[in-house]
Design a protein around this motif. Structure first.
Motif, PDB file in Angstrom:
ATOM      1  N   VAL A 174       0.854  -1.186   0.000  1.00 20.96           N
ATOM      2  CA  VAL A 174       0.000   0.000   0.000  1.00 20.96           C
ATOM      3  C   VAL A 174       0.894   1.243   0.000  1.00 20.96           C
ATOM      4  N   VAL A 188      -2.169   9.606   3.490  1.00 21.67           N
ATOM      5  CA  VAL A 188      -1.521   8.391   2.992  1.00 21.67           C
ATOM      6  C   VAL A 188      -2.428   7.793   1.931  1.00 21.67           C
ATOM      7  N   ALA A 190      -4.036   4.942  -0.260  1.00 20.38           N
ATOM      8  CA  ALA A 190      -4.258   3.496  -0.325  1.00 20.38           C
ATOM      9  C   ALA A 190      -5.053   3.249  -1.601  1.00 20.38           C
ATOM     10  N   ALA A 191      -6.237   2.635  -1.492  1.00 24.95           N
ATOM     11  CA  ALA A 191      -6.990   2.258  -2.694  1.00 24.95           C
ATOM     12  C   ALA A 191      -7.497   3.458  -3.495  1.00 24.95           C
ATOM     13  N   GLU A 192      -7.524   4.655  -2.898  1.00 20.06           N
ATOM     14  CA  GLU A 192      -8.166   5.777  -3.584  1.00 20.06           C
ATOM     15  C   GLU A 192      -7.336   6.382  -4.704  1.00 20.06           C
ATOM     16  N   GLY A 193      -6.020   6.170  -4.696  1.00 17.67           N
ATOM     17  CA  GLY A 193      -5.180   6.727  -5.746  1.00 17.67           C
ATOM     18  C   GLY A 193      -4.720   8.147  -5.426  1.00 17.67           C
ATOM     19  N   TRP A 196      -7.196  11.444  -5.922  1.00 19.04           N
ATOM     20  CA  TRP A 196      -8.200  11.560  -4.874  1.00 19.04           C
ATOM     21  C   TRP A 196      -7.559  12.028  -3.551  1.00 19.04           C
TER      22      TRP A 196
ATOM     23  N   VAL B 185      -5.172  -3.341   2.209  1.00 18.77           N
ATOM     24  CA  VAL B 185      -5.362  -2.083   2.924  1.00 18.77           C
ATOM     25  C   VAL B 185      -6.125  -1.133   2.002  1.00 18.77           C
ATOM     26  N   GLN B 186      -7.338  -0.763   2.432  1.00 14.84           N
ATOM     27  CA  GLN B 186      -8.188   0.070   1.589  1.00 14.84           C
ATOM     28  C   GLN B 186      -7.954   1.547   1.852  1.00 14.84           C
ATOM     29  N   VAL B 188      -5.947   4.475   4.779  1.00 13.23           N
ATOM     30  CA  VAL B 188      -5.155   4.793   5.961  1.00 13.23           C
ATOM     31  C   VAL B 188      -5.551   6.198   6.408  1.00 13.23           C
ATOM     32  N   LEU B 204     -15.428   4.557  -2.483  1.00 12.20           N
ATOM     33  CA  LEU B 204     -14.579   3.624  -3.243  1.00 12.20           C
ATOM     34  C   LEU B 204     -15.410   2.444  -3.752  1.00 12.20           C
ATOM     35  N   ARG B 209     -14.460   1.356  -7.553  1.00 11.66           N
ATOM     36  CA  ARG B 209     -12.998   1.390  -7.518  1.00 11.66           C
ATOM     37  C   ARG B 209     -12.476   0.240  -6.658  1.00 11.66           C
TER      38      ARG B 209
END
Lengths: 283, 283
Positions: A174, A188, A190-193, A196, B185-186, B188, B204, B209
């Motif tokens: 991550v 930080v 993570a999945a959002e890119g 975002w 990890v989605q 943080v 998300l 996403r």
């Protein structure tokens, strides 16, 4: 890379965005022939038709392999977004269906795991999976300051902290991006890119949740340590610079040689115009 | 805690939200007298007037100290939000102005640093800074499953990974919250706070996403390792449960004894109703 493979046309399996074309142009400048294997529904048709190309469906592995063989390709690079496919964009052929258990197993355990499984499979089929950075090294952000804006000592400190955070989070697969401002970690990724996350940083300031002078803080991007760099190196571009400016940041710092930039010259011009630095962190 | 100090009224320096009242109620239940030192513009007047109280201005340190002495207080707990003060809410008295260099120095270097400096100052003045968890231990989320919903093995694994991430990020003074779903990890949490992070997790999924079945993933909260627990322990409540449900999560896992809950019974009822677990991670 053996000379024989080097002479074969480079196969660019190509999703959305302008990144695949930047890689193709770079390889062509190096004198290497390129064939685009453009994924329907993702690759941009107008751009694709300017290159030697084949159209493929997402999920049609057997078809792709037979096309790769017919075109005499050996080295494969996979580039571009394949975000949120719709079911009607996916065509599973017989080989893909046979591979499904392996694909599903590879999807567990993080991106890195999936990518190494993919590389394994490509090699079993007699091809080589390469990274965009290997065939288009001129797209990598180099060490040092890129434009005319210099990072200040406080920025260098923020950059260093950000790089530490990315490296610390590496084992969790991550966080290729982080924003640090005046030694505080603001966000930080993570999945959002990255985009975002930068929007969020802009909102944090607008809403007064984070109080900072204008042009404070650094977006840091770096590949995860131990990441398979053949797929999905982090990247920055003009849009990243614009969003970092909106978030009130002083600049962007990256691990040199570990982050790609599409339209590097244009990006640096924009950074200069907006007063942001772009810096390949010297170790 | 010396018996003499224990007999003195507990001073609750009280910002916004319902948390200060929950701490006051808990101490009163234990038979300890309480005086609220309510910060104007932050503490809720209707709630405050139900307790023995004094009104203070943010920034009026000298005034606060003289009130504390007049009321015979020794132990001080600071609770509640003091987010985004407006300039007209701040009244610097002479002592505060003299302290400004120390305050500014303490503000550099992260929350933990600031809190230890604050504790030092309080002790110099002959008082003791205590944590809400010390005077109201019944507000701490205990070990084990709290409601009627049990975490599944995949949830326990997500909880463990989340706890590892929080602990790994500790040295960077960030991330009391993290969302892990099926070992990925989605999200943080940094400066944006838990609620905002949970909103992001909901988006998300809505935007496709992140693709997960409903009720997958865990919100993990824990204090940063080495954090001074006297101020700002992480907390959860009914709203956290509702937002976790909207984000499609299976439940909430916390470090037992390290996270506070206001309205624990109400929160657990809501979690049961929505089908989410609440779990104090057994080590």
């Amino acid at each position: 890379m053996p000379a024989a493979a080097d002479a074969t046309p480079l196969a660019l399996v190509c999703g959305g965005g302008s990144f695949p074309m930047a890689v193709a142009d770079s390889a062509l400048r190096d004198g290497r022939p390129v064939v685009l294997f453009a994924i329907r529904g993702f690759a941009d048709p107008d751009s694709v038709q300017r290159y030697d190309h084949e159209w493929i469906h997402l999920g049609a592995v057997e078809k792709l392999i037979s096309l790769l063989r017919r075109r005499g390709c050996h080295d494969i690079v996979i580039v571009g977004n394949v975000l949120r496919p719709h079911w009607w964009q996916i065509r599973l052929d017989l080989m893909t269906i046979r591979l499904l258990p392996r694909i599903l197993a590879a999807m567990r355990g993080g991106d890195d795991h999936m990518l190494s499984r993919l590389a394994e499979f490509v090699e079993e089929q007699g091809f080589a999976l390469m990274g965009a950075h290997e065939v288009a090294p001129d797209l990598l952000v180099p060490a040092g300051v890129l434009g005319s804006v210099q990072p200040r000592p406080a920025d260098l400190e923020d950059a260093r902290i950000g790089l530490d955070v990315v490296r610390t989070l590496g084992p969790f697969d991550v966080g290729q991006g982080v924003v640090v401002a005046r030694r505080h970690v603001q966000a930080v990724e993570a999945a959002e890119g990255t985009d975002w996350m930068l929007e969020r940083c802009a909102l944090l300031r607008q809403r007064g949740r984070v109080k900072l002078p204008d042009r404070a803080g650094v977006l840091v991007k770096a590949p995860k340590p131990g990441q398979d760099r053949r797929v999905d190196l982090p990247s920055i571009g003009r849009l990243t610079v614009e969003m970092a400016a909106k978030a009130g940041l002083a600049g962007i710092a990256v691990e040199p040689g570990g982050v790609m930039a599409v339209g590097m010259a244009e990006m640096v011009r924009e950074a200069d115009r907006l007063g942001l630095f772009i810096y390949g962190i010297a170790e």
